[in-house]
Write a protein that holds these residues in place. Structure first.
Motif, PDB file in Angstrom:
ATOM      1  N   ALA A   1      45.454   3.780  13.798  1.00  0.00           N
ATOM      2  CA  ALA A   1      44.853   4.836  14.612  1.00  0.00           C
ATOM      3  C   ALA A   1      44.179   5.896  13.744  1.00  0.00           C
ATOM      4  O   ALA A   1      43.105   6.412  14.082  1.00  0.00           O
ATOM      5  N   THR A   2      44.797   6.209  12.618  1.00  0.00           N
ATOM      6  CA  THR A   2      44.282   7.277  11.763  1.00  0.00           C
ATOM      7  C   THR A   2      43.064   6.833  10.964  1.00  0.00           C
ATOM      8  O   THR A   2      42.101   7.597  10.799  1.00  0.00           O
ATOM      9  N   LEU A   3      43.072   5.607  10.444  1.00  0.00           N
ATOM     10  CA  LEU A   3      41.949   5.131   9.642  1.00  0.00           C
ATOM     11  C   LEU A   3      40.662   5.074  10.451  1.00  0.00           C
ATOM     12  O   LEU A   3      39.583   5.411   9.946  1.00  0.00           O
ATOM     13  N   ASN A   4      40.755   4.639  11.704  1.00  0.00           N
ATOM     14  CA  ASN A   4      39.558   4.606  12.550  1.00  0.00           C
ATOM     15  C   ASN A   4      38.955   5.996  12.695  1.00  0.00           C
ATOM     16  O   ASN A   4      37.727   6.173  12.618  1.00  0.00           O
ATOM     17  N   THR A   5      39.817   6.980  12.898  1.00  0.00           N
ATOM     18  CA  THR A   5      39.342   8.354  13.058  1.00  0.00           C
ATOM     19  C   THR A   5      38.722   8.872  11.762  1.00  0.00           C
ATOM     20  O   THR A   5      37.659   9.500  11.775  1.00  0.00           O
ATOM     21  N   MET A   6      39.378   8.606  10.637  1.00  0.00           N
ATOM     22  CA  MET A   6      38.880   9.094   9.351  1.00  0.00           C
ATOM     23  C   MET A   6      37.507   8.526   9.027  1.00  0.00           C
ATOM     24  O   MET A   6      36.600   9.238   8.613  1.00  0.00           O
ATOM     25  N   VAL A   7      37.346   7.221   9.207  1.00  0.00           N
ATOM     26  CA  VAL A   7      36.063   6.589   8.894  1.00  0.00           C
ATOM     27  C   VAL A   7      34.965   7.113   9.812  1.00  0.00           C
ATOM     28  O   VAL A   7      33.839   7.362   9.370  1.00  0.00           O
ATOM     29  N   SER A   8      35.294   7.300  11.076  1.00  0.00           N
ATOM     30  CA  SER A   8      34.311   7.839  12.013  1.00  0.00           C
ATOM     31  C   SER A   8      33.866   9.238  11.602  1.00  0.00           C
ATOM     32  O   SER A   8      32.671   9.567  11.659  1.00  0.00           O
ATOM     33  N   GLU A   9      34.816  10.071  11.151  1.00  0.00           N
ATOM     34  CA  GLU A   9      34.489  11.444  10.794  1.00  0.00           C
ATOM     35  C   GLU A   9      33.804  11.549   9.434  1.00  0.00           C
ATOM     36  O   GLU A   9      33.086  12.520   9.179  1.00  0.00           O
ATOM     37  N   LEU A  10      34.006  10.569   8.566  1.00  0.00           N
ATOM     38  CA  LEU A  10      33.345  10.574   7.265  1.00  0.00           C
ATOM     39  C   LEU A  10      31.928  10.022   7.324  1.00  0.00           C
ATOM     40  O   LEU A  10      31.123  10.251   6.418  1.00  0.00           O
TER      41      LEU A  10
ATOM     42  N   ASN B   1      27.994   9.257   8.895  1.00  0.00           N
ATOM     43  CA  ASN B   1      26.945   9.937   9.657  1.00  0.00           C
ATOM     44  C   ASN B   1      26.606   9.105  10.900  1.00  0.00           C
ATOM     45  O   ASN B   1      27.099   7.990  11.077  1.00  0.00           O
ATOM     46  N   ASP B   2      25.783   9.655  11.759  1.00  0.00           N
ATOM     47  CA  ASP B   2      25.475   8.986  13.028  1.00  0.00           C
ATOM     48  C   ASP B   2      24.829   7.624  12.811  1.00  0.00           C
ATOM     49  O   ASP B   2      25.097   6.664  13.540  1.00  0.00           O
ATOM     50  N   ARG B   3      23.969   7.533  11.819  1.00  0.00           N
ATOM     51  CA  ARG B   3      23.218   6.300  11.592  1.00  0.00           C
ATOM     52  C   ARG B   3      24.109   5.154  11.120  1.00  0.00           C
ATOM     53  O   ARG B   3      23.916   4.001  11.516  1.00  0.00           O
ATOM     54  N   LYS B   4      25.088   5.460  10.285  1.00  0.00           N
ATOM     55  CA  LYS B   4      25.913   4.419   9.670  1.00  0.00           C
ATOM     56  C   LYS B   4      27.308   4.305  10.291  1.00  0.00           C
ATOM     57  O   LYS B   4      28.091   3.473   9.847  1.00  0.00           O
ATOM     58  N   ARG B   5      27.621   5.119  11.295  1.00  0.00           N
ATOM     59  CA  ARG B   5      28.988   5.141  11.817  1.00  0.00           C
ATOM     60  C   ARG B   5      29.407   3.780  12.380  1.00  0.00           C
ATOM     61  O   ARG B   5      30.507   3.292  12.107  1.00  0.00           O
ATOM     62  N   GLY B   6      28.558   3.172  13.170  1.00  0.00           N
ATOM     63  CA  GLY B   6      28.900   1.876  13.739  1.00  0.00           C
ATOM     64  C   GLY B   6      29.135   0.826  12.665  1.00  0.00           C
ATOM     65  O   GLY B   6      30.078   0.033  12.752  1.00  0.00           O
ATOM     66  N   LEU B   7      28.283   0.810  11.632  1.00  0.00           N
ATOM     67  CA  LEU B   7      28.429  -0.144  10.536  1.00  0.00           C
ATOM     68  C   LEU B   7      29.735   0.097   9.780  1.00  0.00           C
ATOM     69  O   LEU B   7      30.460  -0.859   9.461  1.00  0.00           O
ATOM     70  N   CYS B   8      30.036   1.359   9.509  1.00  0.00           N
ATOM     71  CA  CYS B   8      31.244   1.684   8.743  1.00  0.00           C
ATOM     72  C   CYS B   8      32.505   1.285   9.495  1.00  0.00           C
ATOM     73  O   CYS B   8      33.450   0.727   8.907  1.00  0.00           O
ATOM     74  N   ILE B   9      32.539   1.539  10.798  1.00  0.00           N
ATOM     75  CA  ILE B   9      33.706   1.154  11.591  1.00  0.00           C
ATOM     76  C   ILE B   9      33.812  -0.361  11.683  1.00  0.00           C
ATOM     77  O   ILE B   9      34.918  -0.928  11.641  1.00  0.00           O
ATOM     78  N   SER B  10      32.666  -1.048  11.760  1.00  0.00           N
ATOM     79  CA  SER B  10      32.688  -2.521  11.787  1.00  0.00           C
ATOM     80  C   SER B  10      33.248  -3.085  10.489  1.00  0.00           C
ATOM     81  O   SER B  10      34.038  -4.040  10.489  1.00  0.00           O
ATOM     82  N   ILE B  11      32.847  -2.506   9.364  1.00  0.00           N
ATOM     83  CA  ILE B  11      33.369  -2.947   8.068  1.00  0.00           C
ATOM     84  C   ILE B  11      34.864  -2.687   7.990  1.00  0.00           C
ATOM     85  O   ILE B  11      35.641  -3.523   7.502  1.00  0.00           O
TER      86      ILE B  11
END
Length: 288
Positions: free
Chosen positions: A131-140, A142-152
Motif C-alpha cells: 500500500a505504501t510503495l504505490n503511494t510513494m511512487v505516485s507522489e515521486l 510527474n504527471d507524464r510518467k506516473r502511469g509508467l512508473c506505477i506499471s514498472i
C-alpha cells in the motif's frame, strides 16, 4: 526562502521533468517490491518439501498458503493508513523489519502452527508495504510518467517471484526448504540500511504536516529535486482536508468504490489461487 506556495510546489513536481533523484528513489521502491514478490510466493515454492517433511494434508497446506495472504489483507487495512500519520518512509522501514523477522523466524520453525503464525506476520509487513510503495511512487512521479512508473512498480512484483523461483530451484536442491525463508529474510535485512540511507520521505506527507521540522526536511528534499524552498507560514495555511474511508463510501463515490473493490477482490482471488497451488500440483504430477 521563496514565497512559492505548497500547491505551486506540488504543481512543479507534477509538471517538471523527473530528476535523477526521483528516478533512483522510484528504482529503490521497485527493488523492494521485487523482494515482496518473492516473499509472498516463497511458501508456494516450499510447499511440496514442507508437505513431505511434515506429512501435511491438503487442508494444512491450504492454511499455510493462505496465512500470508490473510496477513497481507490485514496489513494493508491496518498498517497502510499509518503512512499518512507517521510518514511513508518510516512505514516502509517498519514493514521491512516485520518482513525480515517473519522470514528469518520461518526458517527456524518446528511445526506447521509456528509456520502459520510466521507467515501471517510476514504478510502483515508485505500488506503494509504494498500500500505504501504505490503511494510513494505516485507522489515521486510527474504527471507524464506516473502511469509508467506505477506499471514498472507493479511489474516488479511478478518479476521478483520469477527470479525468486529460479533461485529457489538451487536452494531447495542444495539446502532444503528452510533456506528459501533464510534467503528472503537476509535479502530484506540487507535492504533495511539501503532504504534508511537512500529512500526519501514523501513530499505530500511533509506538505501535510506544516511544523518546522517537516519544513526543514521538505526544503532538503526540494533541493535534491531542483525545486524552490518553501516557508513554514505559507505551508501551514494550506493544509487540505483529510480524505478517508468515509469519503470513499459517501456519495458520489459509493457505487464506484464498491465496484472497484469487488473487481479487485475477484482478480486477486483468482491470481493467488493459481500461483499458490501450481508449484505443488506440478510436483504431484511428476515434475521436479
Amino acid at each position: 526562502m521563496s514565497d512559492v506556495t505548497a500547491e505551486e510546489l506540488r504543481s512543479m513536481v507534477n509538471t517538471r521533468p523527473m530528476t535523477f533523484f526521483q528516478i533512483t528513489s522510484i528504482g529503490l521502491c521497485v527493488v523492494i517490491n521485487m523482494l515482496d514478490g518473492f516473499d509472498v510466493l516463497v511458501m508456494s515454492f516450499a510447499a511440496s518439501s514442507v508437505s513431505a517433511e511434515w506429512d501435511l494434508s491438503s487442508g494444512d497446506l491450504g492454511l499455510l498458503l493462505s496465512a500470508g495472504l490473510i496477513g497481507m489483507a490485514v496489513g494493508s487495512v491496518w498498517l497502510g493508513p499509518y503512512g499518512d500519520r507517521f510518514g511513508r518512509r518510516l512505514l516502509v522501514l517498519a514493514c521491512l523489519t516485520i518482513i525480515t523477522l517473519g522470514m528469518l523466524i520461518s526458517s527456524q520453525v518446528a511445526d506447521k502452527y509456528e509456520l502459520v503464525v510466521c507467515r501471517f506476520i510476514t504478510g502483515l509487513g508485505i500488506g503494509g508495504m504494498l500500500a505504501t510503495l504505490n503511494t510513494m511512487v505516485s507522489e515521486l512521479s510527474n504527471d507524464r510518467k506516473r502511469g509508467l512508473c506505477i506499471s514498472i512498480l507493479q511489474s516488479a512484483y511478478p518479476m521478483g517471484a520469477i527470479v525468486g523461483g529460479i533461485i529457489s530451484v538451487y536452494l531447495l536442491s542444495e539446502f532444503g526448504w528452510r533456506s528459501l525463508f533464510m534467503f528472503g529474510g537476509l535479502s530484506s535485512l540487507a535492504m533495511i540500511p539501503i532504504a534508511y540511507r537512500f529512500l526519501p520521505e514523501s513530499m505530500d506527507f511533509l506538505l501535510s504536516r506544516g511544523d518546522k521540522h517537516s519544513v526543514d526536511r521538505l526544503n532538503e528534499l526540494s533541493g535534491k529535486m531542483d525545486l524552490p524552498m518553501i516557508g513554514m507560514t505559507i505551508l501551514s495555511e494550506e493544509r487540505q482536508a483529510d480524505v478517508n474511508l468515509k469519503t470513499l463510501l459517501s456519495q458520489p463515490y459509493t457505487q464506484k468504490t464498491c465496484f472497484i473493490w469487488c473487481a479487485f477482490f475477484f482478480l486477486m482471488y483468482a491470481f493467488y489461487y493459481v500461483v499458490s497451488w501450481t508449484p505443488k500440483l506440478l510436483v504431484d504430477a511428476g515434475l521436479t
